[in-house]
Design an enzyme around this catalytic site. Structure first.
Site, PDB file in Angstrom:
ATOM      1  N   ARG A   1       0.467 -30.042 -72.789  1.00 21.00           N
ATOM      2  CA  ARG A   1      -0.701 -31.003 -72.078  1.00 21.00           C
ATOM      3  C   ARG A   1      -1.782 -30.270 -71.760  1.00 21.00           C
ATOM      4  O   ARG A   1      -1.937 -29.176 -71.407  1.00 21.00           O
ATOM      5  CB  ARG A   1       0.215 -31.601 -71.043  1.00 21.00           C
TER       6      ARG A   1
ATOM      7  N   ASP B   1      -2.961 -39.027 -72.022  1.00 19.72           N
ATOM      8  CA  ASP B   1      -2.091 -39.603 -73.040  1.00 19.72           C
ATOM      9  C   ASP B   1      -1.915 -41.142 -72.330  1.00 19.72           C
ATOM     10  O   ASP B   1      -1.109 -41.264 -71.413  1.00 19.72           O
ATOM     11  CB  ASP B   1      -0.955 -38.950 -73.523  1.00 19.72           C
TER      12      ASP B   1
ATOM     13  N   GLY C   1      -8.160 -30.700 -75.344  1.00 23.20           N
ATOM     14  CA  GLY C   1      -6.935 -30.411 -76.175  1.00 23.20           C
ATOM     15  C   GLY C   1      -6.595 -31.776 -76.820  1.00 23.20           C
ATOM     16  O   GLY C   1      -6.454 -31.710 -78.150  1.00 23.20           O
ATOM     17  N   GLY C   2      -6.426 -32.623 -76.244  1.00 20.70           N
ATOM     18  CA  GLY C   2      -5.943 -33.986 -76.593  1.00 20.70           C
ATOM     19  C   GLY C   2      -7.049 -34.730 -77.248  1.00 20.70           C
ATOM     20  O   GLY C   2      -7.029 -35.487 -78.290  1.00 20.70           O
TER      21      GLY C   2
ATOM     22  N   TYR D   1     -14.996 -39.687 -78.593  1.00 15.59           N
ATOM     23  CA  TYR D   1     -16.226 -40.221 -78.844  1.00 15.59           C
ATOM     24  C   TYR D   1     -16.954 -40.759 -77.272  1.00 15.59           C
ATOM     25  O   TYR D   1     -16.011 -40.782 -76.273  1.00 15.59           O
ATOM     26  CB  TYR D   1     -16.263 -41.513 -79.422  1.00 15.59           C
TER      27      TYR D   1
ATOM     28  N   TYR E   1      -7.225 -46.802 -82.617  1.00 16.80           N
ATOM     29  CA  TYR E   1      -7.618 -45.519 -82.343  1.00 16.80           C
ATOM     30  C   TYR E   1      -6.566 -44.533 -81.762  1.00 16.80           C
ATOM     31  O   TYR E   1      -6.063 -44.985 -80.691  1.00 16.80           O
ATOM     32  CB  TYR E   1      -8.854 -45.616 -81.391  1.00 16.80           C
TER      33      TYR E   1
ATOM     34  N   TYR F   1      -6.145 -44.069 -78.217  1.00 16.60           N
ATOM     35  CA  TYR F   1      -5.807 -45.014 -77.297  1.00 16.60           C
ATOM     36  C   TYR F   1      -4.206 -45.261 -77.511  1.00 16.60           C
ATOM     37  O   TYR F   1      -4.090 -46.396 -78.065  1.00 16.60           O
ATOM     38  CB  TYR F   1      -6.553 -46.326 -77.440  1.00 16.60           C
TER      39      TYR F   1
HETATM   40  C1  LIG Z   1      -9.486 -42.618 -68.001  1.00 16.82           C
HETATM   41  C2  LIG Z   1      -9.332 -42.252 -69.296  1.00 16.82           C
HETATM   42  C3  LIG Z   1     -10.635 -42.367 -70.005  1.00 16.82           C
HETATM   43  C4  LIG Z   1     -10.886 -41.929 -71.465  1.00 16.82           C
HETATM   44  N1  LIG Z   1     -12.200 -42.069 -72.096  1.00 16.82           N
HETATM   45  C5  LIG Z   1     -12.086 -41.770 -73.318  1.00 16.82           C
HETATM   46  C6  LIG Z   1     -13.476 -41.836 -74.042  1.00 16.82           C
HETATM   47  O1  LIG Z   1     -14.325 -42.161 -73.402  1.00 16.82           O
HETATM   48  N2  LIG Z   1     -13.373 -41.472 -75.222  1.00 16.82           N
HETATM   49  C7  LIG Z   1     -12.450 -41.363 -75.956  1.00 16.82           C
HETATM   50  O2  LIG Z   1     -12.596 -40.826 -77.109  1.00 16.82           O
HETATM   51  N3  LIG Z   1     -11.119 -41.132 -75.358  1.00 16.82           N
HETATM   52  C8  LIG Z   1     -11.069 -41.529 -74.203  1.00 16.82           C
HETATM   53  N4  LIG Z   1      -9.690 -41.607 -73.451  1.00 16.82           N
HETATM   54  C9  LIG Z   1      -8.571 -41.470 -74.465  1.00 16.82           C
HETATM   55  C10 LIG Z   1      -8.508 -39.593 -74.370  1.00 16.82           C
HETATM   56  O3  LIG Z   1      -9.383 -39.309 -75.547  1.00 16.82           O
HETATM   57  C11 LIG Z   1      -7.088 -39.567 -74.975  1.00 16.82           C
HETATM   58  O4  LIG Z   1      -6.033 -40.011 -73.999  1.00 16.82           O
HETATM   59  C12 LIG Z   1      -6.745 -37.798 -75.116  1.00 16.82           C
HETATM   60  O5  LIG Z   1      -5.821 -37.667 -76.054  1.00 16.82           O
HETATM   61  C13 LIG Z   1      -6.685 -37.238 -73.848  1.00 16.82           C
HETATM   62  O6  LIG Z   1      -6.616 -35.840 -74.053  1.00 16.82           O
HETATM   63  P1  LIG Z   1      -5.807 -35.005 -72.763  1.00 16.82           P
HETATM   64  O7  LIG Z   1      -6.024 -33.774 -73.307  1.00 16.82           O
HETATM   65  O8  LIG Z   1      -6.579 -35.461 -71.341  1.00 16.82           O
HETATM   66  O9  LIG Z   1      -4.347 -35.657 -72.770  1.00 16.82           O
HETATM   67  P2  LIG Z   1      -2.958 -35.159 -73.000  1.00 16.82           P
HETATM   68  O10 LIG Z   1      -1.919 -36.331 -72.351  1.00 16.82           O
HETATM   69  O11 LIG Z   1      -2.957 -33.510 -72.369  1.00 16.82           O
HETATM   70  O12 LIG Z   1      -2.761 -35.109 -74.684  1.00 16.82           O
HETATM   71  C14 LIG Z   1      -2.683 -36.052 -75.459  1.00 16.82           C
HETATM   72  C15 LIG Z   1      -1.998 -35.882 -76.365  1.00 16.82           C
HETATM   73  O13 LIG Z   1      -2.623 -34.665 -77.413  1.00 16.82           O
HETATM   74  C16 LIG Z   1      -1.548 -33.469 -77.269  1.00 16.82           C
HETATM   75  N5  LIG Z   1      -2.171 -32.242 -76.885  1.00 16.82           N
HETATM   76  C17 LIG Z   1      -2.729 -32.144 -75.772  1.00 16.82           C
HETATM   77  N6  LIG Z   1      -3.276 -30.912 -75.774  1.00 16.82           N
HETATM   78  C18 LIG Z   1      -3.120 -30.164 -76.869  1.00 16.82           C
HETATM   79  C19 LIG Z   1      -3.116 -28.929 -77.762  1.00 16.82           C
HETATM   80  N7  LIG Z   1      -3.726 -28.180 -76.833  1.00 16.82           N
HETATM   81  N8  LIG Z   1      -2.716 -28.776 -78.953  1.00 16.82           N
HETATM   82  C20 LIG Z   1      -1.849 -29.769 -79.252  1.00 16.82           C
HETATM   83  N9  LIG Z   1      -1.653 -30.961 -78.868  1.00 16.82           N
HETATM   84  C21 LIG Z   1      -2.209 -31.328 -77.724  1.00 16.82           C
HETATM   85  C22 LIG Z   1      -0.491 -33.997 -76.263  1.00 16.82           C
HETATM   86  O14 LIG Z   1       0.855 -33.384 -76.521  1.00 16.82           O
HETATM   87  C23 LIG Z   1      -0.382 -35.314 -76.352  1.00 16.82           C
HETATM   88  O15 LIG Z   1       0.083 -36.092 -77.527  1.00 16.82           O
HETATM   89  C24 LIG Z   1      -9.805 -41.961 -72.109  1.00 16.82           C
HETATM   90  C25 LIG Z   1      -8.453 -41.821 -71.608  1.00 16.82           C
HETATM   91  C26 LIG Z   1      -8.395 -42.148 -70.200  1.00 16.82           C
HETATM   92  C27 LIG Z   1      -6.896 -41.935 -69.444  1.00 16.82           C
END
Ligand SMILES: Cc1cc2nc3c(=O)[nH]c(=O)nc-3n(C[C@H](O)[C@H](O)[C@H](O)COP(=O)(O)OP(=O)(O)OC[C@H]3O[C@@H](n4cnc5c(N)ncnc54)[C@H](O)[C@@H]3O)c2cc1C
Ligand SMILES: *[C@@H]1O[C@H](CO)[C@@H](O)[C@H](O)[C@H]1NC(C)=O
Ligand SMILES: *[C@@H]1O[C@H](CO)[C@@H](O)[C@H](O)[C@H]1NC(C)=O
Ligand SMILES: *[C@@H]1O[C@H](CO)[C@@H](O)[C@H](O)[C@H]1NC(C)=O
Ligand SMILES: *[C@@H]1O[C@H](CO)[C@@H](O)[C@H](O)[C@H]1NC(C)=O
Ligand SMILES: *[C@@H]1O[C@H](CO)[C@@H](O)[C@H](O)[C@H]1NC(C)=O
Ligand SMILES: *[C@@H]1O[C@H](CO)[C@@H](O)[C@H](O)[C@H]1NC(C)=O
Ligand SMILES: *[C@@H]1O[C@H](CO)[C@@H](O)[C@H](O)[C@H]1NC(C)=O
Length: 533
Positions: free
Chosen positions: A108, A113, A180-181, A188, A473, A476
């Protein structure tokens, strides 16, 4: 033609395979802790960042990064252990001990996610929460930055802005998203028409593989480096840091936000927007958000179109350009503000323009609700009568807090080849739609009602969006598109969601997965499966 090409290449992979973990499943944390104490290199220090349900702060740490309330209730399965490493060197022992004890790893970073996959699993698991692996170093002369995976994009934007007014990075709008995610799925935001995705601007990474080896671009090789830039990091290992090429922006940029209701010709403007927004010069982004509101004193329902725009230049040139390309929108000078790039990031992040950029560094989101989302790509303009049907769905009760977000492509997005990185949605796409429904009632019954509404919207949209595949995407994430069965990887299943997210890049991801993690240790409901002969 496209269907037959895809199914032909997939026939090859239509095998159902049983993956065997080889270890008994651990039902509690004690063996894992014992293993850690034997294997952690700095073993006294690692226990300062290990949390089991016995530790009093376990629950608050688990919940601190949950962004979707659907997965914050006591019925969501919880990890046996959470580790919050402060050093990259603490991670290999976690990988080793999870494998030894038949536990899955969920990594995480920001916790955004959409389906909670970074902190919930149906089998015994450990969460590696990178919240404290979030260092950012910006090199203004080289125009590069190293950012550790647990940092948020808001922290990144803030850090860049402290060093320079004319450097930026093209990533998401919401500041609390983790790099990371976000980067491993594409990433984007408002700069996408000028500079493409975050992954189009990543030049190196640090990564820990299934054997606990720490790799960089050179030692992981170009195939794996390709895969983690958009193929979803969780299928391959753990990304601990990214190296970014920063991009240049003018010291002054222009933004506006304009509302138009149906009474102000919203339908006609949205219809026209489809022809205008994807074809504007790269320096202009006009994104569109559609909601239903209760307008005026009568409280009558109407549709509200909000046009949010960024122009990489001064207001005078922008107004001239709009007068030629989109006069119907009627943008006035008073609608526009000249700001710095980081202020534009605040604006797209939902903050008022005047606030201090420091708020970007906060990990506390502006709102926390229940939500479900889906995505679509539009390749031919939707006819006006198509929008009427969307309005009807938005008038339903469940759509009180529903939203459709249209993000225009074109510009840089159509110049990058479909196979440059795993993210394939490039030339040929006019715009992407994100369908969202939020609610704030707990419980299964409410959840079913709202999810059912968005599924109906998704069915309604089918004739108007991409087909064969109906693309989506990965950031999402939508488990409605199909899931891998635990302990049972079927390519027939995985290829359904895999081809929607990755189109023709799915097979290459499978090949790389097979090479780097043949036992399928790094897996989740929508991870890339390996294939076996
Ligand atoms: C409020 C909100 C706004 C958003 N706005 C945008 C936007 O403007 N543009 C856009 O492109 N997307 C947007 N997103 C989507 C976002 O890009 C994805 O949800 C992204 O996967 C989130 O990354 P995280 O690290 O916060 O999530 P996490 O929940 O921590 O991780 C998401 C996924 O990636 C994996 N992961 C995380 N970190 C790592 C790591 N270090 N190594 C390997 N795997 C890892 C996790 O296991 C999980 O499968 C938005 C999401 C939300 C909730
Ligand atoms: C152990 O920790 C120290 C400081 O906390 C660090 O400098 C060192 O690199 C670590 N050693 C190993 C082998 O991880
Ligand atoms: C949590 O509990 C374990 C075992 O009881 C202990 O070793 C660890 O140090 C505790 N974690 C923290 C952060 O205090
Ligand atoms: C945690 O608590 C359980 C039961 O309360 C106990 O069996 C277990 O040994 C504890 N774990 C540690 C590491 O102290
Ligand atoms: C992260 O580090 C800070 C500062 O060292 C510490 O106060 C905090 O408890 C850590 N958070 C977690 C979840 O380990
Ligand atoms: C547009 O409408 C929304 C919802 O009513 C409101 O919050 C926002 O302030 C309006 N924006 C402008 C620029 O008028
Ligand atoms: C809506 O469109 C009509 C016809 O094109 C035009 O006459 C009218 O001024 C527009 N209304 C608004 C509020 O822009
Ligand atoms: C694998 O999935 C199929 C189809 O979903 C199911 O029928 C079968 O029972 C599963 N097998 C295992 C071992 O889980």
């Amino acid at each position: 033609m496209e269907i037959s090409r895809i199914s032909h290449s997939l026939l090859f992979f239509f095998l159902v395979v049983i993956s065997c973990s080889g270890h008994a499943l651990s039902q509690d944390h004690r063996d894992f802790l014992r293993c850690l104490s034997l294997n952690a290199q700095n073993n006294s220090e690692i226990f300062e960042v290990v949390y089991t349900p016995n530790n009093s702060s376990y629950l608050s740490i688990l919940q601190s990064s949950i962004r979707n309330l659907r997965f914050a209730s006591s019925s969501t399965p919880r990890p046996l252990v959470i580790v919050t490493p402060v050093l990259e060197t603490q991670i290999p022992a976690i990988v080793l001990c999870a494998r030894e004890n038949g536990m899955q790893i969920r990594t995480r970073s920001g916790g955004h996610d959409y389906e909670g996959l970074s902190y919930a699993s149906q089998v015994p698991f450990v969460v590696i929460d990178l919240i404290n692996l979030s260092e950012i170093t910006v090199d203004v002369d080289q125009k590069t930055a190293w950012v550790q995976a647990g940092a948020t994009i808001g922290q990144l934007y803030y850090k860049i802005s402290q060093k320079s007014r004319t450097l930026a990075f093209p990533a998401g709008a919401c500041p609390t998203v983790g790099v990371g995610g976000h980067f491993s799925g594409g990433g984007y935001g408002a700069l996408l028409r000028k500079y493409g995705l975050a992954v189009d601007n990543i030049v190196d990474a640090r990564f820990i593989n299934v054997n606990g080896r720490v790799l960089d671009r050179k030692s992981m090789g170009e195939e794996l480096f390709w895969a983690i830039r958009g193929g979803g990091g969780a299928s391959f290992g753990i990304i601990t840091a990214w190296k970014l090429n920063l991009v240049t922006v003018p010291g002054t940029v222009t933004i506006f936000s304009i509302n138009r209701t149906l009474e102000q010709n919203a339908t006609e403007l949205i219809y026209k927007w489809q022809y205008v927004a994807p074809n504007l010069p790269k320096d202009v982004l006009i994104a569109l958000s559609i909601t239903r509101i209760n307008s005026g004193k009568t409280g009558e329902k109407t549709i509200l179109a909000t046009f949010n725009s960024l122009f990489l230049g001064h207001v005078d040139r922008f107004l001239e350009l709009l007068k030629q390309s989109f006069p119907e929108l009627g943008v006035q000078r008073e609608d526009c503000s000249e700001v710095t790039w980081v202020q534009s990031a605040l604006f797209f992040g939902g903050y008022p323009i005047g606030v201090s950029p420091e708020v970007l560094a906060s990990r506390v989101p502006l709102t926390r609700l229940y939500f479900k989302a889906k995505s679509d790509y539009v390749q031919e303009p939707i006819p006006e009568h198509g929008f009427q049907g969307i309005w009807n769905l938005l008038y339903e009760k469940e759509a009180d807090m529903a939203q459709l977000i249209f993000s225009p492509y074109g510009g840089r997005m159509k110049e990058v080849s479909e196979s440059a990185v795993p993210f394939p949605h490039r030339a040929g796409n006019l715009y992407k739609i994100q369908h969202l429904v939020y609610w704030d009632e707990p419980g299964m019954e409410a959840s079913e009602r709202y999810i059912n509404w968005i599924r109906r919207l998704y069915s309604y949209m089918a004739p108007y969006v991409s087909k064969f595949p109906r693309s989506a995407y990965i950031n999402y994430r939508d488990l409605d598109l199909g899931i891998n069965n635990e302990g049972n990887t079927s390519f027939a299943q995985a290829s359904i969601w895999g081809i929607k997210y990755f189109n023709n890049n799915f097979n290459r991801l499978v090949r790389i997965k097979t090479e780097v993690d043949p036992s399928n240790f790094f897996r989740n409901e929508q991870s890339i499966p390996p294939f076996y002969f």
